[in-house]
Design an enzyme around this catalytic site. Structure first.
Site, mmCIF file in Angstrom:
data_model
loop_
_atom_site.group_PDB
_atom_site.id
_atom_site.type_symbol
_atom_site.label_atom_id
_atom_site.label_comp_id
_atom_site.label_asym_id
_atom_site.label_seq_id
_atom_site.Cartn_x
_atom_site.Cartn_y
_atom_site.Cartn_z
ATOM 1 N N CYS A 13 -12.226 0.264 26.754
ATOM 2 C CA CYS A 13 -13.473 0.702 26.127
ATOM 3 C C CYS A 13 -13.210 1.825 25.149
ATOM 4 O O CYS A 13 -12.079 2.300 25.005
ATOM 5 C CB CYS A 13 -14.490 1.142 27.184
ATOM 6 S SG CYS A 13 -14.020 2.664 28.038
ATOM 7 N N CYS A 16 -11.469 4.952 26.486
ATOM 8 C CA CYS A 16 -10.000 4.833 26.561
ATOM 9 C C CYS A 16 -9.385 5.129 25.192
ATOM 10 O O CYS A 16 -8.421 5.912 25.072
ATOM 11 C CB CYS A 16 -9.594 3.434 27.004
ATOM 12 S SG CYS A 16 -10.398 2.822 28.488
ATOM 13 N N ASP A 435 -9.252 -1.746 -16.871
ATOM 14 C CA ASP A 435 -8.240 -1.742 -17.921
ATOM 15 C C ASP A 435 -8.475 -2.981 -18.790
ATOM 16 O O ASP A 435 -9.034 -3.980 -18.320
ATOM 17 C CB ASP A 435 -6.848 -1.782 -17.286
ATOM 18 C CG ASP A 435 -5.745 -1.837 -18.324
ATOM 19 O OD1 ASP A 435 -5.808 -1.055 -19.289
ATOM 20 O OD2 ASP A 435 -4.841 -2.682 -18.179
ATOM 21 N N ASP A 636 -3.407 -3.368 -13.530
ATOM 22 C CA ASP A 636 -2.334 -4.282 -13.124
ATOM 23 C C ASP A 636 -1.422 -3.711 -12.051
ATOM 24 O O ASP A 636 -0.514 -4.380 -11.596
ATOM 25 C CB ASP A 636 -1.509 -4.714 -14.337
ATOM 26 C CG ASP A 636 -0.809 -3.538 -15.026
ATOM 27 O OD1 ASP A 636 -0.755 -2.441 -14.435
ATOM 28 O OD2 ASP A 636 -0.327 -3.730 -16.152
ATOM 29 N N ASP A 640 -0.857 1.096 -14.683
ATOM 30 C CA ASP A 640 -2.074 1.824 -14.344
ATOM 31 C C ASP A 640 -1.967 2.565 -13.019
ATOM 32 O O ASP A 640 -2.981 3.016 -12.480
ATOM 33 C CB ASP A 640 -3.257 0.850 -14.284
ATOM 34 C CG ASP A 640 -3.525 0.208 -15.634
ATOM 35 O OD1 ASP A 640 -3.582 0.942 -16.630
ATOM 36 O OD2 ASP A 640 -3.667 -1.020 -15.683
#
Length: 749
Positions: A13, A16, A435, A636, A640
């Site tokens: 759960c 935990c 771009d 790309d 960039d």
């Protein structure tokens, strides 16, 4: 800093998960720890000079949970297959225990109706409850005891305390009924309740395990793409089928029509259309010729191919995608922080509320004249309902299940999201920065217009042969475009003698005993060539954002050639869809303003920033962010990279076989802006699902615990039977996972 993913066992759960995460975060040298209940993994970033993996494993074990160092040299595909086997085995075990427990519960309830309140029935129910608790529900009690030894609590504590107290109470009433009769109380027996509670909780756990496994369907689909064998071509020309693991870099593999490509490689012979849809989301097969790259797992649809193997094993594209998805699914979304904080104190708070419920009911009932023993029995039932109905599981599963399903759904469309944080940030984006080259446009210049001089001294076919022969020796991108255009129109390209190049301005050479020059107007004028009437056509073409170069033969200008980088067919529609989503769209480019504005008009982009270098792109993104915009940068992934890193969300488009782009938060497997639209829609839908899950998980516990405590009893007479409470608890987490599974069917286009 180093990162390690440690498998953790025994977590059931959110409490935990929160405890393991809190413990790891306190280890000296750990900068970040993320524990995922769904994947049963702990992802830890640590300083190797301050701690080591063995110390991290020991810290997890000290909390009462199991942990092992990850196996070395295990590919991501093999690791996922092992995880799937574990989930399937867990589901099978829980289903068996739930079925048997339900059958025993049904039998005891039937016997109870036939043998109402007989002594033999009480002993029969005691034995049946003991069998169910010791066999089917044993893990609830052993895990609760382990948590207690470490001074902690979790979901198992609530189940163990609730059913254990009910069993002990009923056992005393069966073995020594005089204890109750002496106080004038005819005791109720809760054996049936204990059996049914355990059966219902196990049923919920089984359904939850099956649902968890379904969240990994996309990963399993990817894994099945990997063929088991490859047909390796030996030096003598024979073909030998070998396990794909035995293929080595440089081996040549034969792939027949209809077969899957077994490994990443480069085509050495043949031509075919390859279906890459399962990896890139691109529906149309892609033509592959000699020299082209292919990805293992794709389908060769038509012709026969021979492929030289390149990246294999853990380095293959398929393995990288599986690893990226596993890492993403093991990550945390920031929205989960609230659930983690509540989960850390949830179980102790519920136990305190159960004790308070018992005390209040005991006081109220006695105040109204109910004997103390009878009041205690009534109060015990309400306290038991509070313990049983509380569910920290739903809170722990609310966010990670949505992340798992969403990342899988994205991968099916060629959208690879690197984790829950990126998924959440993408949902908050207000501005998309695109771009130009390779993102909006195709990134490959093409000849769009060839305008011949009006006198007719040169025909088109001859012109293309002459200029193609000269440009063939140049490596400039515009020269490449001219050569490709000439060949496409069937020109018989030859060789140029005396080739000369003026970098960035023009080239010249002798072809068929004729002097050919191709270059800018200023460069030709410097060499005594007047472009004459072609200047007007050149200005018109330049106004459309095209680059214009001139051709001269034997000292006379004969043609103006326009070259442009055309926009992708999908760009205009994708930009329109982004704007319909309420996003501001900005185009960034280092190109000239005239060219940039022409491309922007064609693509439907209204805001243009032109003439900027990579540093300028970073500054423009900072400027947008300073104005309050949440920015996604689409590029790309190479040129960039600085801008991708600066943006709130970096999106690398058209990554193809190179998916390991560190600067990007999202990697798109195909060269198509439509994938950006899909990313935005996926993130927004996922965030809605996460918030729905968290809302219902919180509301369920608030409302459920309130009703179980008996708050509505004075007005409505409503009290919650512990068996109904257990059913509600069991299915609350199932409902959260099921809601997340709806993301598998979400439409992204």
């Amino acid at each position: 800093m180093k990162n390690i993913v440690i498998p953790v066992t025994g977590m059931t759960c959110a409490a935990c998960q929160a405890r393991v995460q809190r413990t790891l975060s306190k280890v000296p040298g750990v900068s970040d720890a993320s524990v995922n209940l769904m994947t049963a993994d702990a992802t830890v970033s640590y300083d190797p000079g301050a701690t080591d993996p063995e110390a991290l494993v020991e810290s997890i074990r000290a909390t009462g949970y199991g942990a092992e160092l990850p196996q070395a040299d295990v590919t991501p595909i093999a690791a996922q297959e092992s995880r799937d086997e574990q989930l399937q085995g867990e589901y099978a075990r829980l289903r068996t225990k739930a079925t048997v427990s339900a059958a025993i519960g049904a039998a005891t309830m039937t016997a109870s109706m036939l043998l109402h309140r007989s002594a033999s029935l009480a002993w029969l129910e005691l034995m049946a409850a003991l069998v169910v608790m010791v066999w089917a529900g044993r893990h609830f009690y052993t895990r609760a005891a382990a948590a207690l030894r470490h001074r902690a609590t979790d979901m198992n504590t609530l189940i163990a305390v609730g059913t254990g107290a009910a069993f002990v109470y009923s056992a005393i009433a069966t073995i020594a009924p005089s204890v109750f009769i002496a106080h004038g109380v005819v005791p109720d027996l809760y054996f049936e309740t204990v059996i049914v509670i355990i059966a219902l909780i196990l049923t919920g756990n089984a359904l939850e395990a099956r649902a968890k496994r379904r969240t990994s369907d996309a990963l399993r689909s990817l894994i099945t793409l990997q063929p088991a064998t490859a047909r390796v071509v030996r030096d003598d020309g024979s073909d030998v089928d070998v396990p794909v693991e035995r293929v080595r870099p440089g081996d040549v593999v034969a792939v027949r029509p209809g077969e899957r490509v077994p490994v990443d490689g480069q085509v050495t012979a043949g031509e075919s259309a390859v279906d890459e849809s399962m990896l890139t989301g691109e529906s149309m097969p892609v033509v592959k010729r000699s020299g082209d790259s292919v990805i293992g797992g794709t389908i060769n649809t038509a012709g026969a191919l021979r492929i030289r193997a390149t990246t294999l094993g853990a380095d293959s594209v398929l393995s990288q995608i599986v690893k990226l998805m596993r890492d993403a699914q093991g990550s945390r979304a920031p929205v989960q922080a609230l659930a983690d904080r509540i989960s850390a104190v949830f179980v102790p708070a519920v136990i305190a509320l159960a004790a308070l419920t018992f005390a209040v009911w005991l006081f109220v009932l006695q105040a109204h004249g109910t004997p103390a023993a009878s009041a205690a029995v009534r109060a015990f039932g309400s306290a038991l309902a509070v313990l049983i109905i509380a569910c920290p599981c739903a809170m722990g599963l609310a966010v990670p299940t949505a992340v798992m399903v969403a990342t899988g759904r994205g991968a099916e469309s060629g959208v690879l999201v690197k984790g829950g944080a990126a998924l959440q940030r993408a949902g908050d984006v207000t501005t998309i920065v695109l771009d130009k080259t390779g993102t909006i446009t195709e990134g490959r210049p093409r000849v769009t217009d060839v305008v011949l001089e009006a006198s007719g001294r040169m025909d088109r076919a001859t012109l293309l042969r002459l200029i193609g022969s000269v440009e063939r020796a140049s490596e400039h991108p515009l020269a490449t475009a001219i050569v490709e255009h000439a060949r496409a129109e069937g020109a018989n390209i030859g060789h140029a003698d005396g080739f000369e190049s003026s970098t960035g301005r023009g080239v010249s050479g002798r072809v068929d005993q004729r002097v050919v020059m191709v270059g800018s107007g200023s460069w030709l004028r410097e060499r005594g060539v007047d472009v004459g009437t072609l200047q007007e056509a050149a200005e018109r073409l330049a106004a459309d954002g095209k680059s214009v170069t001139f051709a001269a033969v034997d000292g006379r200008a004969v043609a103006a050639i326009a070259i442009a980088d055309p926009i992708k067919p999908s760009s205009r529609d994708a930009v329109a869809q982004l704007r319909r989503l309420g996003l501001d769209v900005v185009m960034l480019t280092g190109d000239t303003r005239a060219t940039a504005e022409a491309i922007a008009r064609e693509a439907g982009v209204e805001r243009v920033v032109a003439g900027v270098l990579p540093e300028g792109k970073v500054e423009e993104i900072r400027r947008l962010q300073s104005g309050g915009a949440v920015v996604a940068m689409v590029g790309d992934g190479i040129n960039d990279a600085p801008a991708l890193a600066q943006a709130d969300v970096g999106v690398a488009i058209g990554a193809g076989t190179d998916i390991a782009i560190d600067a990007a938060d999202v990697v798109l497997m195909r060269d198509d802006l439509t994938a950006v639209v899909q990313t935005m829609r996926l993130s927004r839908t996922t965030m809605r699902t996460m918030k729905q899950n968290l809302f219902w998980a919180f509301i369920y516990n608030v409302v459920g615990i309130t009703i179980a405590a008996g708050v509505l009893y004075p007005a409505t007479g409503l009290l919650l039977n512990p068996m109904i409470a257990s059913a509600a608890m069991a299915f609350s987490s199932v409902s959260v996972v099921t809601n997340s599974l709806r993301l598998r069917r979400v439409e992204l286009v």
